[in-house]
Write a protein that holds these residues in place. Sequence first.
Motif, short mmCIF file in Angstrom:
data_model
loop_
_atom_site.label_atom_id
_atom_site.label_comp_id
_atom_site.label_asym_id
_atom_site.label_seq_id
_atom_site.Cartn_x
_atom_site.Cartn_y
_atom_site.Cartn_z
N LEU A 106 0.82 -1.20 0.00
CA LEU A 106 0.00 0.00 0.00
C LEU A 106 0.86 1.26 0.00
O LEU A 106 0.53 2.26 -0.66
N LEU A 107 1.97 1.25 0.73
CA LEU A 107 2.89 2.39 0.71
C LEU A 107 3.44 2.62 -0.69
O LEU A 107 3.51 3.77 -1.18
N ALA A 154 15.91 -3.58 2.57
CA ALA A 154 16.29 -3.74 1.16
C ALA A 154 15.06 -4.01 0.30
O ALA A 154 14.93 -3.48 -0.82
N LEU A 155 14.13 -4.84 0.82
CA LEU A 155 12.90 -5.11 0.07
C LEU A 155 12.08 -3.84 -0.12
O LEU A 155 11.55 -3.57 -1.21
N CYS A 156 11.98 -3.02 0.93
CA CYS A 156 11.22 -1.78 0.84
C CYS A 156 11.85 -0.82 -0.16
O CYS A 156 11.15 -0.17 -0.95
N VAL A 157 13.17 -0.73 -0.16
CA VAL A 157 13.86 0.13 -1.13
C VAL A 157 13.60 -0.36 -2.56
O VAL A 157 13.33 0.43 -3.47
N GLY A 158 13.65 -1.66 -2.76
CA GLY A 158 13.41 -2.19 -4.09
C GLY A 158 12.00 -1.92 -4.58
O GLY A 158 11.78 -1.55 -5.74
N VAL A 159 10.99 -2.09 -3.69
CA VAL A 159 9.59 -1.87 -4.08
C VAL A 159 9.36 -0.39 -4.39
O VAL A 159 8.72 -0.04 -5.41
N LEU A 160 9.87 0.51 -3.55
CA LEU A 160 9.67 1.93 -3.79
C LEU A 160 10.44 2.41 -5.02
O LEU A 160 9.96 3.29 -5.76
#
Length: 440
Positions: A106-107, A154-160
């Motif tokens: 959602l972010l 790292a996962l959050c950086v990749g998604v964003l």
Amino acid sequence: MLVRGWRRNWQQRSKLERIDLYSRLTLSVMPWLFTLSWQLAPFKSDIRHAPLPIALGLALLLVSLAQCLLSNRNIQLSFAHYLGTAVFPRRRQLPPLVLLLVNLGLLATMAGVDGIADSGLLIMTMNAPVAHAITQVLVIPVRTFLIQSLALAALCVGVLAAVGVRGGTLAGVVPTMLFGCVLTLIAVRPSAWSLSVMWQAEEARDLQARLAVAEERLRFGRDLHDVLGRNLAVIALKSELAVELAQRGRPEAVDQMVEVQRIARTSQQEVRDVVRGYREADLSTELAGARGVLSAAGIECDVTGDSGGELPAPIQSALGWVVREAATNVLRHGDPRRCTIRLRSLPDSVVLRVENDGAAPAPGPGGGSGVGDGSGSGGSGLAGLRERLRVLDGSLAAGPTGNGLFRLTATIPLGPTVPPARLDRPPAAREAPALQEERR
């Protein structure tokens, strides 16, 4: 005193239970506080006031609240897992992880439709892992938790990055998410550790109390054995003699029963003293009593060597118990005719030796010979003496020496911790009267 001790322990445990409840309530409230502050704040100015961004923001808020509910549901079991009283099921780790991934999705969607400002995105990113981390940090080791936090960042950086977030905002995602994880770590883990240490200390106090009770029971049983052993042996001996004298019509039987009555009353008083915990054996009294009792039983008894009056009170008491137990065993076992008790005070130790003849040839239980063994079948005479001597770093040796002799030797060191002291000698015990007639 027992009631006061129980009340003090109950108050201590009640206080610990209140601290435990406070810690658990704090960890249960913490995700709600972070969610209501970090998830609601962006609605004022950071979320673009349009239907889609507002709907995504509300959905993100609902997911965060669901994360809080799952965190509260798992906090008790995760605490029990950390304290070692239960195992946290792996299946219960899956729903919080799914909600965390939905939160990140959602972010990324809000950032992709340009529905949130950079500052609001970083605040929501910081809050995303908190609810999941509160229980996770109690279930897995710290090192594993930190590795998982880095992987999540790292996962959050990749998604964003996939939805077009660039520059300083993308670079700020890593420290903000790690800040949320580390904040949870330093808030939860030390609290749980402190609580576990307090519960371990409480368990140690409970164990210490149980051991003290068990030790007191052993001491009480040992003292009763030492106090009543010799007296009961003398009562049995004199009662048997009185029966024989009465069967012959001899008036001396009355004298023997009067002596039995006196010894029985003395035993009652000694038992009362043991119950009160005040009784201490006196060496001079026990030496005189042993000589009188053995002589009354037709056993020649010689007491030689030092009087023991120069010895410290604890050593006199311990050796007094040795003399009492040895005399009891001489009366009970074998067919002795002669007994020798010798006390020697050396420069660095004191040695008490009790030797008697008439020892049984076959060894008794526990390596004793039967005479002087004090155990019979499962007794505790020598074991009790060894416990008393061990407190003073002393030792006890007992066993047959050949030719029908049995020897018991007690040795207690006179170290710097036990300085000799001049003690007033108590009055000698009244010796038992000699038998009117030898037993046939």
